[in-house]
Design a protein around this motif. Structure first.
Motif, short mmCIF file in Angstrom:
data_model
loop_
_atom_site.label_atom_id
_atom_site.label_comp_id
_atom_site.label_asym_id
_atom_site.label_seq_id
_atom_site.Cartn_x
_atom_site.Cartn_y
_atom_site.Cartn_z
N THR A 6 23.51 5.79 13.59
CA THR A 6 22.90 5.88 12.27
C THR A 6 21.89 4.75 12.14
O THR A 6 22.23 3.58 12.37
N VAL A 7 20.67 5.10 11.81
CA VAL A 7 19.62 4.11 11.59
C VAL A 7 19.43 3.99 10.09
O VAL A 7 18.97 4.93 9.43
N THR A 8 19.82 2.85 9.53
CA THR A 8 19.75 2.67 8.09
C THR A 8 18.68 1.65 7.75
O THR A 8 18.38 0.76 8.57
N PHE A 9 18.10 1.74 6.58
CA PHE A 9 16.90 0.99 6.24
C PHE A 9 17.15 -0.04 5.15
O PHE A 9 17.74 0.25 4.11
N GLY A 10 16.70 -1.27 5.41
CA GLY A 10 16.68 -2.30 4.37
C GLY A 10 17.99 -3.03 4.20
O GLY A 10 18.02 -4.26 4.12
N THR A 11 19.09 -2.30 4.10
CA THR A 11 20.42 -2.87 3.94
C THR A 11 21.45 -1.81 4.30
O THR A 11 21.15 -0.62 4.30
N PRO B 76 0.84 -1.20 0.00
CA PRO B 76 0.00 0.00 0.00
C PRO B 76 0.88 1.25 0.00
O PRO B 76 2.00 1.24 0.51
N GLU B 77 0.36 2.32 -0.56
CA GLU B 77 1.12 3.57 -0.64
C GLU B 77 1.55 4.03 0.75
O GLU B 77 0.76 4.09 1.68
N GLY B 78 2.81 4.37 0.88
CA GLY B 78 3.34 4.89 2.13
C GLY B 78 3.76 3.84 3.13
O GLY B 78 4.34 4.18 4.18
N ALA B 79 3.53 2.55 2.84
CA ALA B 79 3.83 1.50 3.82
C ALA B 79 5.33 1.41 4.11
O ALA B 79 5.74 1.22 5.26
N LEU B 80 6.14 1.56 3.07
CA LEU B 80 7.59 1.43 3.25
C LEU B 80 8.12 2.55 4.13
O LEU B 80 8.95 2.32 5.02
N ASP C 203 14.89 -3.54 9.37
CA ASP C 203 14.35 -4.38 8.30
C ASP C 203 13.03 -3.79 7.81
O ASP C 203 12.06 -3.69 8.56
N ILE C 204 13.01 -3.40 6.53
CA ILE C 204 11.77 -2.89 5.94
C ILE C 204 11.28 -3.80 4.82
O ILE C 204 10.40 -3.42 4.04
N GLY C 205 11.87 -4.99 4.72
CA GLY C 205 11.42 -5.95 3.73
C GLY C 205 12.20 -6.00 2.44
O GLY C 205 11.84 -6.72 1.51
N LEU C 206 13.31 -5.25 2.35
CA LEU C 206 14.08 -5.21 1.11
C LEU C 206 14.80 -6.52 0.82
O LEU C 206 15.15 -6.80 -0.33
N GLY C 207 15.03 -7.32 1.86
CA GLY C 207 15.79 -8.54 1.68
C GLY C 207 15.21 -9.46 0.62
O GLY C 207 15.94 -10.16 -0.09
N GLU C 208 13.90 -9.44 0.46
CA GLU C 208 13.25 -10.33 -0.49
C GLU C 208 13.39 -9.87 -1.94
O GLU C 208 13.13 -10.64 -2.86
N ALA D 288 10.00 4.78 9.40
CA ALA D 288 9.75 5.74 10.48
C ALA D 288 9.57 5.05 11.82
O ALA D 288 10.04 5.53 12.87
N ALA D 289 8.90 3.89 11.81
CA ALA D 289 8.69 3.16 13.06
C ALA D 289 10.03 2.69 13.64
O ALA D 289 10.28 2.82 14.84
#
Length: 490
Positions: free
Chosen positions: A187-192, A22-26, A213-218, A31-32
């Motif tokens: 530093t808070v980095t997202f996905g990888t 859904p739009e904005g989910a990532l 983890d924002i789900g980028l691994g897949e 942000a969480a």
């Protein structure tokens, strides 16, 4: 294992993932995670004063949505908008609904510098936490003047700083810092991970790094641009003798090192080799008496590399002085060769390029600069670029020493980064120990990439164990290698 991907790869993965969500989910996932990290650093959120430095685009959006979450938990959140005309509208609206405010640009339409910079500075100086969301992973070059001025105020405040994805002003892909940059505590980095978070000089600006983890691994490709080994990865690489092993089956490493002027280099290289897993060490050179006096188990010869006996790998160059003949003789061998120190200066580099057996070169920044024909400062400012250029130019695996050691593979283009070391390793002879250790791993059957990576990891860990917060000599580092080996295997 920690892996890092380039900005282009991350962007492509984000687009693929956003198409499924859904739009904005990532952005909400990011942000969480960011808000949770900020809350943990604060300890007590309610009543704390949080300042958001907000740039444009998604990075600013992540920052604003995280600020809104903190505001809903009772924090006093103030946002400084560096590009009000390009601020993330949804994030700003969420912050205001949660009770957050905009400082300096009351209407949200004026840059902070143009409206109440004194008020902005006062707010920053009173902050309990500053969140750096000025520039995202697409930023290049140093900070712009207004951002640089605010970064200076942040540094003056002494407040802890959390960087969003990476510190503003550092290059995500290369680790270069071209001008002023924000220094973060976390530093808070997202996905990888991004390469710049693992490679100096940018790594020094990142502080501790937390991956959300924002789900980028897949959706990320299988092969990263950068790897950082951890204990389990190194343990899986280390050789271990079996029931049928003997000293020859375990591998024999030859050490062609030392000179009348530098006999200690030979002793130290042998000390590293004896602790690297090979079954035997052959020494060739003028420092045989010194080597035998310290390590009587060494097989010593003064007849040159061709007559030393069979080996599975050679180490050549530490303390070699001007002995170009020995270097040339070693390079003719059809076994893996590690070239270090004087060997890098004496070697016929055309011969290095044409070798069929693996070659591992281990320069420090000054030696790398000479090999590339550039200034040392250029190598130190662009370490990732430099190690890749060296590997490509000489068709060899290259281990570039430094506060973060980089090992580049010429065939795959993969680079491994190691940060287990300590500044106490900047001592005479430490590199000789590393060369012997890596050469021994080569003789045990590891590839040049794996041997260099595992040796750098163990050597750095041994340096920490040896120093333990105090000065240590190269021989202390060698003595600590077995402890590092056991620590990794456990």
């Amino acid at each position: 294992m920690r892996t890092a991907y380039s900005v282009e790869t991350v962007r492509a993965a984000e687009r693929g993932l956003m198409a499924r969500l859904p739009e904005g989910a990532l952005m909400q996932r990011a942000a969480a995670g960011l808000a949770a990290a900020c809350a943990e650093l604060l300890g007590r959120v309610y009543g704390s004063r949080v300042v958001l430095l907000v740039g444009s685009g998604d990075n600013g959006g992540d920052t604003l949505y995280a600020g809104a979450r903190l505001a809903r938990r009772g924090a006093g959140v103030a946002a400084v908008l560096l590009s009000p005309e390009r601020v993330h509208a949804g994030g700003l609206a969420a912050l205001r609904r949660a009770g957050g405010r905009v400082v300096g640009a009351g209407s949200g339409t004026e840059p902070a510098a143009a409206a109440g910079i004194d008020r902005v500075e006062e707010t920053i100086l009173r902050a309990d936490l500053v969140v750096d969301g000025i520039v995202g992973i697409g930023g290049q070059g140093g900070l712009r003047p207004e951002a640089e001025r605010l970064a200076g105020v942040v540094a003056e405040s002494g407040a802890p700083v959390v960087a969003v994805d990476l510190p503003s002003g550092v290059d995500a892909d290369t680790g270069e810092v071209r001008g002023a940059a924000v220094r973060a505590d976390l530093t808070v980095t997202f996905g990888t991970h991004k390469p710049g978070l693992l490679v100096d000089p940018a790594r020094e600006y990142a502080g501790s790094v937390r991956l959300v983890d924002i789900g980028l691994g897949e959706v990320l490709p299988a092969r990263p641009e950068l790897e950082a080994l951890q204990h389990a990865d190194v343990a899986a690489l280390l050789p271990s003798p079996g029931a049928e092993s003997d000293k020859y089956r375990r591998g024999v490493v030859g050490i062609a090192a030392g000179s009348a002027r530098y006999p200690g280099a030979a002793v130290l290289a042998v000390s590293g080799a004896l602790r690297g897993g090979a079954g035997a060490v052959r020494y060739v050179g003028p420092a045989g008496d010194a080597v035998i006096a310290r390590f009587p188990e060494t097989l010593v010869s003064d007849q040159g590399p061709h007559k030393a006996g069979r080996v599975q790998a050679w180490v050549v160059g530490p303390g070699a002085g001007d002995d170009a003949g020995t270097v040339a003789e070693v390079l003719e061998a059809d076994v893996p060769v590690l070239i270090d120190a004087d060997g890098l200066r004496l070697a016929d580099l055309d011969v290095v390029r044409e070798r069929r057996a693996p070659t591992l070169m281990t320069p420090h920044a000054g030696e790398a600069a000479a090999l590339l024909g550039v200034a040392r400062e250029e190598v130190e400012a662009a370490r990732l670029k430099s190690v890749r250029e060296l590997a490509a130019k000489y068709r060899a695996t290259v281990l570039l020493k430094g506060s973060t050691t980089l090992v580049a593979d010429p065939a795959s283009g993969l680079v491994r980064v190691n940060a287990t070391g300590t500044s106490w390793l900047a001592t005479a002879g430490s590199g000789d120990v590393l060369s012997g250790l890596a050469g021994s791993l080569l003789a045990s059957g590891l590839s040049a990439l794996d041997a260099g990576s595992a040796a750098a990891y163990l050597h750095g860990l041994a340096g920490r164990f040896a120093a333990d917060g105090a000065p240590a000599g190269a021989h202390d580092v060698a003595d600590a290698i077995p402890g590092a080996w056991r620590d990794v295997r456990r």
